[in-house]
Each structure stands twice: as structure tokens, then as C-alpha cells.
Design an enzyme around this catalytic site. Sequence first.
Site, mmCIF file in Angstrom:
data_model
loop_
_atom_site.group_PDB
_atom_site.id
_atom_site.type_symbol
_atom_site.label_atom_id
_atom_site.label_comp_id
_atom_site.label_asym_id
_atom_site.label_seq_id
_atom_site.Cartn_x
_atom_site.Cartn_y
_atom_site.Cartn_z
ATOM 1 N N GLY A 50 0.833 -1.303 0.053
ATOM 2 C CA GLY A 50 0.202 -0.106 -0.068
ATOM 3 C C GLY A 50 0.666 1.336 0.097
ATOM 4 O O GLY A 50 0.407 2.308 -0.953
ATOM 5 N N GLU A 104 3.451 4.157 6.329
ATOM 6 C CA GLU A 104 2.407 3.490 6.033
ATOM 7 C C GLU A 104 1.511 4.350 5.167
ATOM 8 O O GLU A 104 1.329 5.634 5.159
ATOM 9 C CB GLU A 104 1.504 3.383 7.410
ATOM 10 C CG GLU A 104 1.629 1.736 7.931
ATOM 11 C CD GLU A 104 0.670 0.848 7.215
ATOM 12 O OE1 GLU A 104 0.739 0.839 5.918
ATOM 13 O OE2 GLU A 104 0.484 -0.096 7.875
ATOM 14 N N ASP A 105 0.610 3.574 4.511
ATOM 15 C CA ASP A 105 -0.322 4.308 3.507
ATOM 16 C C ASP A 105 -1.354 4.848 4.431
ATOM 17 O O ASP A 105 -2.117 5.922 4.367
ATOM 18 C CB ASP A 105 -1.007 3.449 2.339
ATOM 19 C CG ASP A 105 -1.391 1.979 2.889
ATOM 20 O OD1 ASP A 105 -1.288 1.599 4.257
ATOM 21 O OD2 ASP A 105 -2.018 1.073 2.289
ATOM 22 N N ASP A 108 -5.752 2.724 10.299
ATOM 23 C CA ASP A 108 -7.108 2.429 10.772
ATOM 24 C C ASP A 108 -7.387 2.109 12.171
ATOM 25 O O ASP A 108 -7.145 2.860 12.938
ATOM 26 C CB ASP A 108 -7.422 1.077 9.658
ATOM 27 C CG ASP A 108 -9.009 0.889 9.729
ATOM 28 O OD1 ASP A 108 -9.537 0.955 10.795
ATOM 29 O OD2 ASP A 108 -9.426 0.467 8.837
ATOM 30 N N LYS A 136 -7.306 6.987 9.870
ATOM 31 C CA LYS A 136 -8.863 7.051 10.211
ATOM 32 C C LYS A 136 -8.909 7.288 11.911
ATOM 33 O O LYS A 136 -9.134 6.172 12.638
ATOM 34 C CB LYS A 136 -9.436 5.708 9.746
ATOM 35 C CG LYS A 136 -9.671 5.675 8.419
ATOM 36 C CD LYS A 136 -10.328 4.339 7.884
ATOM 37 C CE LYS A 136 -10.375 4.009 6.604
ATOM 38 N NZ LYS A 136 -10.659 2.466 6.356
HETATM 39 P P1 IMP Z 1 -5.058 -1.532 10.736
HETATM 40 O O1 IMP Z 1 -4.072 -2.350 11.118
HETATM 41 O O2 IMP Z 1 -6.491 -1.767 10.973
HETATM 42 O O3 IMP Z 1 -4.611 0.013 11.196
HETATM 43 O O4 IMP Z 1 -5.025 -1.330 8.958
HETATM 44 C C1 IMP Z 1 -4.151 -0.889 8.337
HETATM 45 C C2 IMP Z 1 -3.959 -1.461 6.869
HETATM 46 O O5 IMP Z 1 -5.376 -1.974 6.457
HETATM 47 C C3 IMP Z 1 -3.249 -0.374 6.177
HETATM 48 O O6 IMP Z 1 -1.920 -0.759 5.842
HETATM 49 C C4 IMP Z 1 -3.953 -0.929 4.632
HETATM 50 O O7 IMP Z 1 -3.242 -1.903 4.042
HETATM 51 C C5 IMP Z 1 -5.603 -1.370 5.131
HETATM 52 N N1 IMP Z 1 -6.486 -0.401 4.997
HETATM 53 C C6 IMP Z 1 -7.203 0.142 6.110
HETATM 54 N N2 IMP Z 1 -8.206 0.938 5.593
HETATM 55 C C7 IMP Z 1 -8.143 0.924 4.330
HETATM 56 C C8 IMP Z 1 -9.118 1.302 3.357
HETATM 57 O O8 IMP Z 1 -9.908 2.159 3.739
HETATM 58 N N3 IMP Z 1 -8.733 1.140 2.030
HETATM 59 C C9 IMP Z 1 -7.558 0.152 1.669
HETATM 60 N N4 IMP Z 1 -6.937 -0.564 2.705
HETATM 61 C C10 IMP Z 1 -6.931 -0.145 3.839
HETATM 62 MG MG MG Z 2 -0.835 -1.198 4.195
#
Ligand code: IMP
Ligand code: MG
Length: 185
Positions: A50, A104-105, A108, A136
Amino acid sequence: MDRIKLHDKYFVPFIPHEQIIKAIDQVAGKINDDFKESADVPLIVCVLNGSIIFTGELMQRLEFTCELTSIRVSSYQGTSSTGQIKQIIGLQNNIAGRRAIIVEDIVDTGATIVDLKNKLLEAGASEVRICTMLFKEEVYKQSIKLDYVGIRIPNKFIVGFGLDYDQIGRNTKDIYILESQESNS
Ligand code: IMP
Ligand code: MG
């Protein structure tokens, strides 16, 4: 409207390229302020896939000597997080005693970056900072702070500029948002 179809879903324009680039300029400026005078060679850790595009843009703006490495993890399936982080490609470089910046992209729930930060610290990093293009904020569940944040967005599923929906949609200049369910048919 300029909407795009990926697999079974429609997405509409959300963040234009120019706004993304402005945010990257700002983030790079802050990182430069913090790292410009340093004598060490910090490690930039690109979280594949990403953040490939974000990392590429960011790196071109960094004005200090740094090294690039990549790590591949995955937690998402479809449009939501599984909460479990799979490490697909591990860390190749020697990180002992070094400073690292995770790029990171999007953050979340934060599960991915917390896991990565811990892994880098376990591998002996002297300091680990986190830089994310998108955040987010409403869903973030962690106590560790994010050092560099590009754009804060609501809890909606987005694609483009590196981000995917089940592996496709990474190759757009703008960021798109999932169209409301009702108009998907
Ligand atoms: P986390 O571990 O819940 O913070 O998720 C992070 C990862 O989930 C990111 O590195 C993305 O690869 C993916 N991700 C989270 N939200 C989105 C979204 O809205 N679109 C696409 N990928 C997402
Ligand atoms: Mg990612």
C-alpha cells in the site's frame, strides 16, 4: 461522475492528487526538521504494498542521508480489517541501534503499526517513529502516538494512490471512496 468500478463495487473521487501531494510536502517538511541535522543514517521502512507510492513521493523530498527497506504485512480482507497481522516479507536490514521511520499508507485500527513498531524495537531499533499518509482517527484504538500524519479521514473505505480493494485500484492518482451501498446496483 468520474466513478470507477473495482470488482463488484463502485468508487467516487474523494481526495484529489494535488491535495495528496500538498500533504506529502508538509509531512516531508516535518521529517526534515527532525532529521536533517542527524549524524546517523535512519532506516525508512516502507510497508508493502500500500505505501509504495507514498514512500516514493516522500523519499524524493527527504533531505538527509537515509536507507530504504520494505516489509510486507497484511491484515485486510475485502473492505475490512481481520485484526490479525500476517507478515509476508520480513525485515532484511540490520536495524540494531538504529532509528527507523515506518511509512504507512493508512492507519485504521492501528493494529498493523503497533505490531510493526514492536517488531522493530525487538530487532533492536533505538527509536521507531510512525509516518502515515492517511489516518482514520475515529477507529484508532491504540495508545501510541503517530508522529507524522498526512490527511485525517472519516471511517470509510477508500482506494487509490497505492491503496487497494482486494489487490486492485492502487494505480490511480487520486483517492476514491466507496459509493453508498444503495446506488451500487
Ligand atoms: P489497521 O491495522 O487496522 O490500522 O489497518 C491498516 C492496514 O489496512 C493498512 O495498511 C491498509 O493496508 C489497510 N486499510 C485500512 N483501511 C483501508 C482502506 O480504507 N482502504 C484500503 N486499505 C485499507
Ligand atoms: Mg497497508
